[in-house]
Design an enzyme around this catalytic site. Sequence first.
Site, mmCIF file in Angstrom:
data_model
loop_
_atom_site.group_PDB
_atom_site.id
_atom_site.type_symbol
_atom_site.label_atom_id
_atom_site.label_comp_id
_atom_site.label_asym_id
_atom_site.label_seq_id
_atom_site.Cartn_x
_atom_site.Cartn_y
_atom_site.Cartn_z
ATOM 1 N N LYS A 17 0.836 -1.224 0.000
ATOM 2 C CA LYS A 17 0.000 0.000 0.000
ATOM 3 C C LYS A 17 0.855 1.252 0.000
ATOM 4 O O LYS A 17 2.029 1.230 0.393
ATOM 5 C CB LYS A 17 -0.942 0.019 1.210
ATOM 6 C CG LYS A 17 -0.261 -0.123 2.593
ATOM 7 C CD LYS A 17 0.273 1.166 3.175
ATOM 8 C CE LYS A 17 1.084 0.941 4.445
ATOM 9 N NZ LYS A 17 1.841 2.090 4.909
ATOM 10 N N ASP A 145 -1.824 -1.905 10.021
ATOM 11 C CA ASP A 145 -2.030 -1.910 8.564
ATOM 12 C C ASP A 145 -2.572 -3.233 8.038
ATOM 13 O O ASP A 145 -2.824 -3.355 6.835
ATOM 14 C CB ASP A 145 -0.703 -1.614 7.845
ATOM 15 C CG ASP A 145 -0.256 -0.169 8.020
ATOM 16 O OD1 ASP A 145 -1.120 0.689 8.290
ATOM 17 O OD2 ASP A 145 0.950 0.092 7.880
HETATM 18 O O1 C5P Z 1 0.660 -1.692 14.595
HETATM 19 P P1 C5P Z 1 2.065 -1.742 14.103
HETATM 20 O O2 C5P Z 1 2.839 -2.898 14.668
HETATM 21 O O3 C5P Z 1 2.184 -1.627 12.617
HETATM 22 O O4 C5P Z 1 2.755 -0.426 14.683
HETATM 23 C C1 C5P Z 1 4.138 -0.357 14.930
HETATM 24 C C2 C5P Z 1 4.444 0.833 15.838
HETATM 25 O O5 C5P Z 1 4.225 2.064 15.133
HETATM 26 C C3 C5P Z 1 3.601 0.949 17.085
HETATM 27 O O6 C5P Z 1 4.118 0.167 18.131
HETATM 28 C C4 C5P Z 1 3.700 2.445 17.393
HETATM 29 O O7 C5P Z 1 4.927 2.757 18.003
HETATM 30 C C5 C5P Z 1 3.735 3.064 16.001
HETATM 31 N N1 C5P Z 1 2.379 3.482 15.561
HETATM 32 C C6 C5P Z 1 1.816 4.607 16.127
HETATM 33 N N2 C5P Z 1 0.557 5.007 15.744
HETATM 34 C C7 C5P Z 1 -0.119 4.325 14.787
HETATM 35 C C8 C5P Z 1 0.444 3.184 14.164
HETATM 36 C C9 C5P Z 1 1.713 2.778 14.592
HETATM 37 O O8 C5P Z 1 2.430 5.250 16.992
HETATM 38 N N3 C5P Z 1 -1.334 4.737 14.453
#
Ligand code: C5P
Length: 310
Positions: A17, A145
């Site tokens: 994406k 995501d």
């Molecule tokens: O959910 P995912 O593992 O992809 O997110 C990785 C990190 O990115 C989270 O632990 C956080 O530190 C940051 N993040 C965030 N806000 C979001 C998505 C991700 O701070 N909306």
Amino acid sequence: MSLAETFGPVRVRAPGKINVFLEVGRLQDDGYHELATAFQAVSLFEEVAASHADGFSLAVTGTVALDGVPVDDRNLALRAARLLATETGYRGGVHLDVHKQVPVAGGMGGGSADAAAALVACDALWETGLSSSELHRLAARLGADVPFALMGGTAIGAGRGDRLSPALARGRFDWVLVLSDEGVSTPSVYGELDRHRDEHRVDIGPIRDVPEVDADVLHALRAGDARMLAAAVRNDLQVATLRLRPDLAPVLERGEEWGALAGIVSGSGPTVAFLCGSPEEALELRARLEAAGHAALHAHGPVPGARVVS
Ligand code: C5P
């Protein structure tokens, strides 16, 4: 006899994406930032083939550099398979063959696409028969995501980016993607953005309580108008990624100089995405960037989300 026993492994494709718009709100108590984003799924696909096995195992191949892809329990595809087994009470295992086209740790949701594909593949292989809303709920537990990689197409994301609503989109958008040798970690980019905002609080002004996707972006997507979209793309993470990776700034400039309508860091980066006016313009830009020593790919969007292909 089940489908899998008759035809061998279940193969599922899920797309990478580009966030064509990403407004980042405040850091919440759960460690995530409130987001408003517009996702477009693009034609770089991860393929996951799931076969019956006693335990849980994984092998990874691909057309992109695979350094840094874990093949143990930290791998998001394996975690997806285990989560589905736990939630449904399935007692067997699976072997996953993951074939990657999406740059690793590149900000294009490759790991998330692997997880989405693994969920759909295991659900079909094990005949656990989850509804799409149940799959979506599991996807959101794996990463912000992952739900979008299930859904594909064009969508607006709120909350962590996982509260999705489909957006109307027409036509086709052509992108040239410039890859980096080294990935960046998403948490480090969000952390850098918080530091940047602290340091420049006076200049930046207050951060909106509820971030929102600009109407211009929705309008451009609905119209299928690349020029209109180019004027409206925005990524709040870009400033933070460029602080960590100043070498990307000249790449952005060069692509725009060489004919891109707009250049933007994809998600948390470091992949840089250039929006082009046509497939021909994209091929030309890709050739120029490659001649200058960059690794570049051409992709288009929107494309569908995770689907069984055999
Ligand atoms: O959910 P995912 O593992 O992809 O997110 C990785 C990190 O990115 C989270 O632990 C956080 O530190 C940051 N993040 C965030 N806000 C979001 C998505 C991700 O701070 N909306």
